[in-house]
Design a protein around this motif. Structure first.
Motif, PDB file in Angstrom:
ATOM      1  N   GLU A 110      -4.790  -1.207   0.743  1.00 51.30           N
ATOM      2  CA  GLU A 110      -5.321  -1.154   2.107  1.00 51.30           C
ATOM      3  C   GLU A 110      -6.781  -0.735   2.176  1.00 51.30           C
ATOM      4  O   GLU A 110      -7.457  -1.007   3.170  1.00 51.30           O
ATOM      5  CB  GLU A 110      -4.460  -0.236   2.981  1.00 51.30           C
ATOM      6  CG  GLU A 110      -3.158  -0.852   3.430  1.00 51.30           C
ATOM      7  CD  GLU A 110      -2.065  -0.847   2.369  1.00 51.30           C
ATOM      8  OE1 GLU A 110      -0.993  -1.421   2.635  1.00 51.30           O
ATOM      9  OE2 GLU A 110      -2.274  -0.277   1.285  1.00 51.30           O
ATOM     10  N   LYS A 143      -3.446   3.639   4.594  1.00 52.89           N
ATOM     11  CA  LYS A 143      -2.404   3.237   5.553  1.00 52.89           C
ATOM     12  C   LYS A 143      -2.438   4.167   6.771  1.00 52.89           C
ATOM     13  O   LYS A 143      -2.317   3.716   7.911  1.00 52.89           O
ATOM     14  CB  LYS A 143      -1.024   3.285   4.903  1.00 52.89           C
ATOM     15  CG  LYS A 143      -0.788   2.240   3.836  1.00 52.89           C
ATOM     16  CD  LYS A 143       0.573   2.463   3.167  1.00 52.89           C
ATOM     17  CE  LYS A 143       0.809   1.533   2.011  1.00 52.89           C
ATOM     18  NZ  LYS A 143       0.027   1.845   0.827  1.00 52.89           N
ATOM     19  N   GLU A 157       3.377  -1.755   6.663  1.00 55.27           N
ATOM     20  CA  GLU A 157       2.939  -2.434   5.449  1.00 55.27           C
ATOM     21  C   GLU A 157       3.541  -3.836   5.312  1.00 55.27           C
ATOM     22  O   GLU A 157       2.835  -4.792   4.975  1.00 55.27           O
ATOM     23  CB  GLU A 157       3.302  -1.577   4.231  1.00 55.27           C
ATOM     24  CG  GLU A 157       2.934  -2.176   2.917  1.00 55.27           C
ATOM     25  CD  GLU A 157       3.357  -1.336   1.734  1.00 55.27           C
ATOM     26  OE1 GLU A 157       3.148  -1.801   0.611  1.00 55.27           O
ATOM     27  OE2 GLU A 157       3.896  -0.230   1.923  1.00 55.27           O
ATOM     28  N   GLN A 161       0.226  -5.807   6.561  1.00 59.21           N
ATOM     29  CA  GLN A 161      -0.590  -6.071   5.369  1.00 59.21           C
ATOM     30  C   GLN A 161      -0.772  -7.573   5.131  1.00 59.21           C
ATOM     31  O   GLN A 161      -1.913  -8.028   4.954  1.00 59.21           O
ATOM     32  CB  GLN A 161       0.011  -5.387   4.141  1.00 59.21           C
ATOM     33  CG  GLN A 161      -0.842  -5.497   2.906  1.00 59.21           C
ATOM     34  CD  GLN A 161      -0.249  -4.741   1.731  1.00 59.21           C
ATOM     35  OE1 GLN A 161       0.787  -4.092   1.835  1.00 59.21           O
ATOM     36  NE2 GLN A 161      -0.902  -4.820   0.600  1.00 59.21           N
TER      37      GLN A 161
END
Length: 193
Positions: A110, A143, A157, A161
């Motif tokens: 990230e 995150k 996520e 993501q």
């Protein structure tokens, strides 16, 4: 046709990494890269248990059949350079007939999204006026940084993501993240003829 299979540690990377590889392959003019479903590992088992390390590499090698095995892990608190070197050294006797690429994202995948924060602002519930933090590669808990900038929820996520990977500004990330530069360099080498 070049085959590439990744070994990753996060559920988000299982979906996001093929998106990123395809985006970058197209930048290199390569439209013939077959990106296989990544293999998800438990980081500590992979790094600390010789049998698990060997098993996952052998499985990846069989699936890649002459292509590339790409190991992508988060550094967390480890030195990315040292961890990547240890993985390469341990993997060398295991792998045959495939190319090996190892990248350890500093500190986590990230951070690459943070490096191009301006380009993901307003997406997936993120505030519209994001600015990349200084030295995004050193942000602990990227995150969490993203979650703090989603007023109506939190960063997820598995869904966020991949969605953000599909749209983040690769050039900004290259400019601001040494870790991402390393990833791009390793990928280019892995898929070049």
């Amino acid at each position: 046709m070049t085959k590439l299979i990744a070994i990753v540690e996060g559920d988000g990377e299982v979906v996001a990494l093929p998106i990123l590889v395809r985006r970058l392959a197209e930048r290199f003019g390569r439209y013939d890269v077959e990106v296989l479903q990544p293999l998800r590992i438990h980081r500590e088992k992979f790094l600390r248990r010789e049998d698990e390390f060997r098993r996952m590499l052998e499985l990846a090698q069989a699936k890649a059949s002459g292509g590339t095995v790409f190991v992508l892990l988060d550094a967390d608190d480890d030195c990315p350079v040292d961890l990547a070197a240890r993985i390469r050294q341990k993997a060398a006797p295991v792998l045959r007939d495939v190319q090996l690429a190892v990248v350890v994202a500093n500190r986590e995948y990230e951070a690459w999204l943070l490096a191009s924060a301006e380009s993901i602002g307003g997406r997936r519930g993120l505030l519209p006026d994001l600015s990349a933090p200084p030295n995004c590669d050193s942000v602990r808990d990227a995150k969490g940084w993203l979650s703090e900038r989603i007023p109506t929820g939190r960063y997820r996520e598995v869904t966020d993501q991949p969605a953000l990977t599909a749209v983040f500004d690769v050039d900004l990330a290259l400019e601001r993240s040494r870790s991402f530069q390393k990833f791009v360099k390793e990928l280019e080498s892995a898929i070049s003829d």
